[in-house]
Design a protein around this motif. Structure first.
Motif, PDB file in Angstrom:
ATOM      1  N   UNK A 182       0.826  -1.216   0.000  1.00  0.00           N
ATOM      2  CA  UNK A 182       0.000   0.000   0.000  1.00  0.00           C
ATOM      3  C   UNK A 182       0.856   1.261   0.000  1.00  0.00           C
ATOM      4  N   UNK A 183       1.854   1.298  -0.880  1.00  0.00           N
ATOM      5  CA  UNK A 183       2.699   2.480  -1.005  1.00  0.00           C
ATOM      6  C   UNK A 183       3.929   2.460  -0.121  1.00  0.00           C
ATOM      7  N   UNK A 184       4.093   1.419   0.687  1.00  0.00           N
ATOM      8  CA  UNK A 184       5.302   1.299   1.494  1.00  0.00           C
ATOM      9  C   UNK A 184       6.507   0.969   0.631  1.00  0.00           C
ATOM     10  N   UNK A 185       7.647   0.803   1.250  1.00  0.00           N
ATOM     11  CA  UNK A 185       8.898   0.569   0.521  1.00  0.00           C
ATOM     12  C   UNK A 185       9.394  -0.865   0.713  1.00  0.00           C
ATOM     13  N   UNK A 186      10.263  -1.282  -0.211  1.00  0.00           N
ATOM     14  CA  UNK A 186      10.981  -2.541  -0.044  1.00  0.00           C
ATOM     15  C   UNK A 186      12.420  -2.204   0.331  1.00  0.00           C
ATOM     16  N   UNK A 187      12.903  -2.824   1.407  1.00  0.00           N
ATOM     17  CA  UNK A 187      14.262  -2.576   1.876  1.00  0.00           C
ATOM     18  C   UNK A 187      15.130  -3.793   1.596  1.00  0.00           C
ATOM     19  N   UNK A 188      16.240  -3.559   0.903  1.00  0.00           N
ATOM     20  CA  UNK A 188      17.224  -4.615   0.677  1.00  0.00           C
ATOM     21  C   UNK A 188      18.237  -4.545   1.813  1.00  0.00           C
ATOM     22  N   UNK A 189      18.313  -5.594   2.614  1.00  0.00           N
ATOM     23  CA  UNK A 189      19.246  -5.645   3.729  1.00  0.00           C
ATOM     24  C   UNK A 189      20.412  -6.548   3.327  1.00  0.00           C
TER      25      UNK A 189
END
Length: 310
Positions: free
Chosen positions: A268-275
């Motif tokens: 819903x518009x959030x982000x994807x974080x690559x760790x």
């Protein structure tokens, strides 16, 4: 008869809520269909683990199971009419009228007997300790039925992106619409879809995913890097929540634990974080060792110069 729920999760009967949750997460990850494609036994084990957690994670249901076992508190009375069964790809959940208020159950029984001409097997209402109502008198309006609650297990991606699931109720198939971004423990109310026309409350349990993790509306993806990629930088392909594959640029000098944000690729518009996690070779040859030693001399570094080592 299914196996004892404590035995399924491998915990003692006096296990704490945290111990039950930890055992469930480990087994759900072990038997998850994404990790065991085509393995029918793993699928059976996954559903068995899910059923056990649905009961033991609910304080009331666990108390009933400890006291009555699989039979339930109504074992001596033959149970109530109707019930649930699960269809489609939604995972198993406990069924029946276990959450119906006793007054509601009596009301349903009276409605059934009323459809048999006011009696049962030739016996009037007096057979149940009640006087038969005189003909011609209007009945009081039935009180509003209490909603019937049960658990529904849904896949991680369905919870994140939304979708529909098939649910069998009293011999009929009902499509349940799952809104985008629903969360663990959230309830969905289905008007007049439960047994006897009652509202149905579905308490949602979200299954774990094989590589995505959720943090609010953000998605975290553990992303491995080689030593060379971390030192020199690289372009790598990464999967996203909606099934796309994106090529991203990893900056030179990236350390384990560093994060790279893909805006708008979460829920819903959030982000994807690559760790990022740097993976070094387990073994190297003599020449490679010489190169690394020379690199260390040319690039002296003390990563433990600050607190708490200083």
């Amino acid at each position: 008869m299914p196996r004892d729920y404590y035995e399924v999760l491998g915990v003692k009967r006096d296990a704490s809520d945290d111990e039950i949750k930890k055992a469930y997460r480990n087994l759900a990850r072990k038997y998850h269909p994404d990790r065991n494609p085509g393995d029918k036994q793993a699928e059976t084990n996954f559903k068995e683990v899910q059923d056990a957690y649905d009961i033991l994670s609910d304080k009331t249901k666990r108390q009933q199971f400890d006291q009555f076992g699989f039979a339930g508190p109504q074992a001596g009375g033959g149970g109530a009419p109707g019930g649930f069964h699960w269809g489609g790809g939604g995972g198993g959940a406990p069924s029946g009228f276990e959450n119906i208020d006793p007054n509601h159950a009596q009301e349903i029984l009276e409605q059934m007997l009323g459809g048999m001409g006011g009696g049962f097997g030739g016996m009037g209402g007096e057979a149940f300790g009640q006087r038969a109502r005189p003909r011609g008198r209007s009945r009081r309006a039935a009180p509003q039925q209490e909603p019937v609650s049960t658990n529904l297990s849904i896949p991680f991606l369905t919870a994140a992106l939304g979708g529909t699931m098939s649910l069998g109720i009293d011999g009929r198939e009902v499509e349940v619409k799952i809104p985008q971004g629903v969360e663990e423990g959230q309830s969905l109310r289905m008007k007049q879809q439960g047994p006897g026309g009652a509202d149905l409350l579905l308490k949602l349990h979200i299954e774990p995913h094989s590589h995505f993790q959720r943090d609010g509306n953000n998605i975290i993806l553990a992303t491995p890097l080689s030593l060379t990629e971390a030192v020199l930088g690289a372009r790598i392909d990464v999967p996203t929540l909606d099934g796309q594959v994106l090529t991203v640029k990893v900056p030179a000098g990236t350390s384990s634990g560093a994060k790279l944000r893909l805006r708008g690729k979460g829920i819903k518009g959030g982000d994807q974080l690559l760790e990022f996690k740097v993976i070094v070779p387990a073994t190297i040859d003599d020449r490679s060792r010489e190169i690394i030693e020379e690199f260390a001399k040319l690039n002296p570094q003390n990563p433990r110069s600050g607190p708490p080592w200083s």
